[in-house]
Scaffold this motif. Structure first.
Motif, PDB file in Angstrom:
ATOM      1  N   PRO A 143      -7.031 -13.622  15.006  1.00  0.00           N
ATOM      2  CA  PRO A 143      -6.092 -12.647  14.106  1.00  0.00           C
ATOM      3  C   PRO A 143      -5.759 -11.588  14.851  1.00  0.00           C
ATOM      4  CG  PRO A 143      -8.200 -13.498  12.797  1.00  0.00           C
ATOM      5  CD  PRO A 143      -8.463 -14.043  14.328  1.00  0.00           C
ATOM      6  N   SER A 144      -6.577 -10.894  15.466  1.00  0.00           N
ATOM      7  CA  SER A 144      -6.188  -9.617  16.279  1.00  0.00           C
ATOM      8  C   SER A 144      -5.086  -9.769  17.271  1.00  0.00           C
ATOM      9  CB  SER A 144      -7.424  -8.938  16.840  1.00  0.00           C
ATOM     10  OG  SER A 144      -8.121  -9.508  18.034  1.00  0.00           O
ATOM     11  N   GLN A 145      -5.005 -11.265  17.721  1.00  0.00           N
ATOM     12  CA  GLN A 145      -4.014 -11.384  19.059  1.00  0.00           C
ATOM     13  C   GLN A 145      -2.569 -11.880  18.237  1.00  0.00           C
ATOM     14  OE1 GLN A 145      -6.741 -14.173  20.825  1.00  0.00           O
ATOM     15  NE2 GLN A 145      -6.712 -12.908  22.466  1.00  0.00           N
ATOM     16  N   MET A 146      -2.481 -11.701  16.925  1.00  0.00           N
ATOM     17  CA  MET A 146      -1.453 -12.419  16.308  1.00  0.00           C
ATOM     18  C   MET A 146      -0.687 -11.014  15.390  1.00  0.00           C
ATOM     19  SD  MET A 146      -2.502 -16.137  15.149  1.00  0.00           S
ATOM     20  CE  MET A 146      -3.952 -15.921  14.467  1.00  0.00           C
ATOM     21  N   SER A 147       0.651 -11.424  15.199  1.00  0.00           N
ATOM     22  CA  SER A 147       1.533 -10.545  14.274  1.00  0.00           C
ATOM     23  C   SER A 147       0.957 -10.809  12.840  1.00  0.00           C
ATOM     24  CB  SER A 147       2.838 -10.712  14.605  1.00  0.00           C
ATOM     25  OG  SER A 147       3.226 -11.737  13.952  1.00  0.00           O
ATOM     26  N   GLY A 148       1.503  -9.961  11.898  1.00  0.00           N
ATOM     27  CA  GLY A 148       1.304 -10.107  10.625  1.00  0.00           C
ATOM     28  C   GLY A 148       1.968 -11.408  10.036  1.00  0.00           C
ATOM     29  N   GLY A 149       3.000 -11.791  10.432  1.00  0.00           N
ATOM     30  CA  GLY A 149       3.836 -12.688  10.156  1.00  0.00           C
ATOM     31  C   GLY A 149       2.920 -14.088  10.599  1.00  0.00           C
ATOM     32  N   GLN A 150       2.415 -14.056  11.758  1.00  0.00           N
ATOM     33  CA  GLN A 150       1.651 -15.170  12.279  1.00  0.00           C
ATOM     34  C   GLN A 150       0.414 -15.467  11.640  1.00  0.00           C
ATOM     35  OE1 GLN A 150       1.766 -13.755  16.354  1.00  0.00           O
ATOM     36  NE2 GLN A 150       3.464 -15.039  17.197  1.00  0.00           N
ATOM     37  N   GLN A 151      -0.174 -14.357  11.283  1.00  0.00           N
ATOM     38  CA  GLN A 151      -1.634 -14.450  10.539  1.00  0.00           C
ATOM     39  C   GLN A 151      -1.452 -14.836   9.004  1.00  0.00           C
ATOM     40  OE1 GLN A 151      -4.478 -10.974  10.723  1.00  0.00           O
ATOM     41  NE2 GLN A 151      -2.846 -10.044  11.788  1.00  0.00           N
ATOM     42  N   GLU A 171       0.742 -11.589  -4.036  1.00  0.00           N
ATOM     43  CA  GLU A 171       1.462 -10.597  -3.301  1.00  0.00           C
ATOM     44  C   GLU A 171       1.669 -11.147  -1.817  1.00  0.00           C
ATOM     45  OE1 GLU A 171       3.475  -8.461  -4.583  1.00  0.00           O
ATOM     46  OE2 GLU A 171       2.623  -7.468  -6.298  1.00  0.00           O
ATOM     47  N   PRO A 172       1.900 -12.403  -1.575  1.00  0.00           N
ATOM     48  CA  PRO A 172       1.613 -13.173  -0.160  1.00  0.00           C
ATOM     49  C   PRO A 172       2.573 -12.492   0.969  1.00  0.00           C
ATOM     50  CG  PRO A 172       2.941 -14.704  -1.641  1.00  0.00           C
ATOM     51  CD  PRO A 172       2.308 -13.413  -2.317  1.00  0.00           C
ATOM     52  N   THR A 173       3.644 -11.825   0.524  1.00  0.00           N
ATOM     53  CA  THR A 173       4.213 -11.300   1.517  1.00  0.00           C
ATOM     54  C   THR A 173       4.463  -9.683   1.531  1.00  0.00           C
ATOM     55  OG1 THR A 173       6.496 -11.735   0.439  1.00  0.00           O
ATOM     56  CG2 THR A 173       5.705 -13.545   1.866  1.00  0.00           C
ATOM     57  N   GLY A 174       3.431  -9.193   0.832  1.00  0.00           N
ATOM     58  CA  GLY A 174       3.583  -7.774   0.515  1.00  0.00           C
ATOM     59  C   GLY A 174       3.713  -7.025   2.000  1.00  0.00           C
ATOM     60  N   ASN A 175       3.036  -7.290   2.889  1.00  0.00           N
ATOM     61  CA  ASN A 175       3.080  -6.733   4.329  1.00  0.00           C
ATOM     62  C   ASN A 175       4.147  -6.947   5.287  1.00  0.00           C
ATOM     63  OD1 ASN A 175       0.795  -5.341   3.291  1.00  0.00           O
ATOM     64  ND2 ASN A 175      -0.508  -6.812   3.891  1.00  0.00           N
ATOM     65  N   LEU A 176       4.938  -8.024   4.833  1.00  0.00           N
ATOM     66  CA  LEU A 176       5.722  -8.631   5.680  1.00  0.00           C
ATOM     67  C   LEU A 176       7.030  -8.188   5.529  1.00  0.00           C
ATOM     68  CD1 LEU A 176       4.530 -12.186   5.747  1.00  0.00           C
ATOM     69  CD2 LEU A 176       3.771 -10.366   7.124  1.00  0.00           C
ATOM     70  N   ASP A 177       8.351  -8.133   6.562  1.00  0.00           N
ATOM     71  CA  ASP A 177       9.582  -7.784   6.475  1.00  0.00           C
ATOM     72  C   ASP A 177      10.298  -8.748   5.754  1.00  0.00           C
ATOM     73  OD1 ASP A 177      10.636  -9.698   8.733  1.00  0.00           O
ATOM     74  OD2 ASP A 177       9.362  -8.468  10.042  1.00  0.00           O
ATOM     75  N   THR A 178      11.629  -8.389   5.405  1.00  0.00           N
ATOM     76  CA  THR A 178      12.238  -9.537   4.664  1.00  0.00           C
ATOM     77  C   THR A 178      12.648 -10.717   5.191  1.00  0.00           C
ATOM     78  OG1 THR A 178      13.511  -7.476   3.880  1.00  0.00           O
ATOM     79  CG2 THR A 178      14.650  -9.687   3.720  1.00  0.00           C
ATOM     80  N   LYS A 179      13.014 -10.823   6.669  1.00  0.00           N
ATOM     81  CA  LYS A 179      13.048 -11.818   7.326  1.00  0.00           C
ATOM     82  C   LYS A 179      11.996 -13.098   7.375  1.00  0.00           C
ATOM     83  CE  LYS A 179      14.793 -14.134  11.762  1.00  0.00           C
ATOM     84  NZ  LYS A 179      14.878 -13.772  13.146  1.00  0.00           N
ATOM     85  N   ALA A 182      11.219 -14.590   3.959  1.00  0.00           N
ATOM     86  CA  ALA A 182      11.810 -15.528   3.308  1.00  0.00           C
ATOM     87  C   ALA A 182      11.472 -16.804   4.070  1.00  0.00           C
ATOM     88  CB  ALA A 182      13.353 -15.499   3.932  1.00  0.00           C
ATOM     89  N   GLN A 183      10.936 -16.807   5.522  1.00  0.00           N
ATOM     90  CA  GLN A 183      10.218 -17.828   6.175  1.00  0.00           C
ATOM     91  C   GLN A 183       8.903 -18.429   5.478  1.00  0.00           C
ATOM     92  OE1 GLN A 183       9.987 -16.045  10.145  1.00  0.00           O
ATOM     93  NE2 GLN A 183      12.002 -16.706  10.632  1.00  0.00           N
ATOM     94  N   ILE A 184       8.304 -17.380   5.136  1.00  0.00           N
ATOM     95  CA  ILE A 184       6.854 -17.681   4.517  1.00  0.00           C
ATOM     96  C   ILE A 184       7.054 -18.379   3.370  1.00  0.00           C
ATOM     97  CG2 ILE A 184       4.772 -16.884   3.731  1.00  0.00           C
ATOM     98  CD1 ILE A 184       4.689 -16.648   6.547  1.00  0.00           C
TER      99      ILE A 184
END
Length: 232
Positions: A143-151, A171-179, A182-184
């Motif tokens: 996990p420490s080697q991945m971005s928030g979106g990848q995690q 709140e599954p995307t509360g820590n992620l940017d808009t783009k 949408a992907q998640i």
């Protein structure tokens, strides 16, 4: 009409704080159908997190009952509830909740271990899911080697690994940017619709709520609005 996947029957939750009683949920009734993407929507303090805890069997309601796939989970003892969750329920968390000492592959395969799958089959299924969420090159990353979106993609793969009947997304995307959000969300919906799984999405974000087939709006522990999207 088919039997509801989730039946919420007169659920009331009262917390005692000192001598004061706080009514977090006030006799809620609702049915959620198999394959439905249902959003529990509300601001902080509306009761949505409390309702999620009741639905997931983390807490018992003060009154009422919750039935999932014809099982009254409010009657299950803790060990039986844990076994029920392992078999029927998946979770996607805002904070990802990945185990830091496990790789993406190991985190994804974890629910399958509890269901008795052998190591080879667990890893094959986990690898296939991670490739589906675009992480085929990250199987051995921590996990420490991945971005928030990848995690969060790992979190999605893990939630769907055992093909649960119901997935709770808090709140599954509360820590992620808009783009990335949408992907998640597109991934979550695609997986759920492929397998006719029920999603219960908890959020305060109207943009996130717009992905749902149905929105239950909570204010002060009451459902004040039940909106369904027109299916064209």
């Amino acid at each position: 009409m088919q039997e509801a996947m989730i039946k919420i029957c007169g659920v009331r939750k009262v917390y005692r704080i000192g001598t004061e009683k706080v009514i977090a949920l006030d006799r809620i009734d609702a049915d959620i159908q198999k394959g439905e993407i249902c959003c529990i929507f509300g601001t902080s303090g509306s009761g949505k997190s409390t309702l999620l805890n009741q639905l997931a069997g983390m807490e018992k309601p003060t009154e009422g009952k919750i039935v999932i796939d014809s099982v009254d989970i409010t009657k299950l003892r803790e060990e039986k509830m844990a076994a029920f969750r392992q078999k029927h329920i998946g979770f996607i968390f805002q904070s990802y909740n990945l185990l830091p000492y496990m790789t993406a592959l190991e985190n994804t395969a974890l629910p399958l271990m509890f269901q008795g799958y052998g190591k080879k089959e667990r890893e094959a299924r986990a690898a296939r899911l991670l490739k589906m969420v675009g992480l085929g090159e990250r199987l051995s990353h921590y996990p420490s080697q991945m971005s928030g979106g990848q995690q969060q993609r790992v979190g999605i793969a893990r939630a769907f690994a055992a093909k649960p009947d119901v997935i709770f997304a808090d709140e599954p995307t509360g820590n992620l940017d808009t783009k990335t959000t949408a992907q998640i969300m597109e991934m979550v919906l695609a997986f759920a619709r492929e397998n006719q799984q029920t999603i219960v999405l908890v959020t305060h974000d109207p943009e996130m709520a717009s992905y749902a087939d149905r929105i239950l709006t909570l204010i002060d522990g009451n459902i004040v609005k039940d909106e369904r999207k027109d299916k064209k």
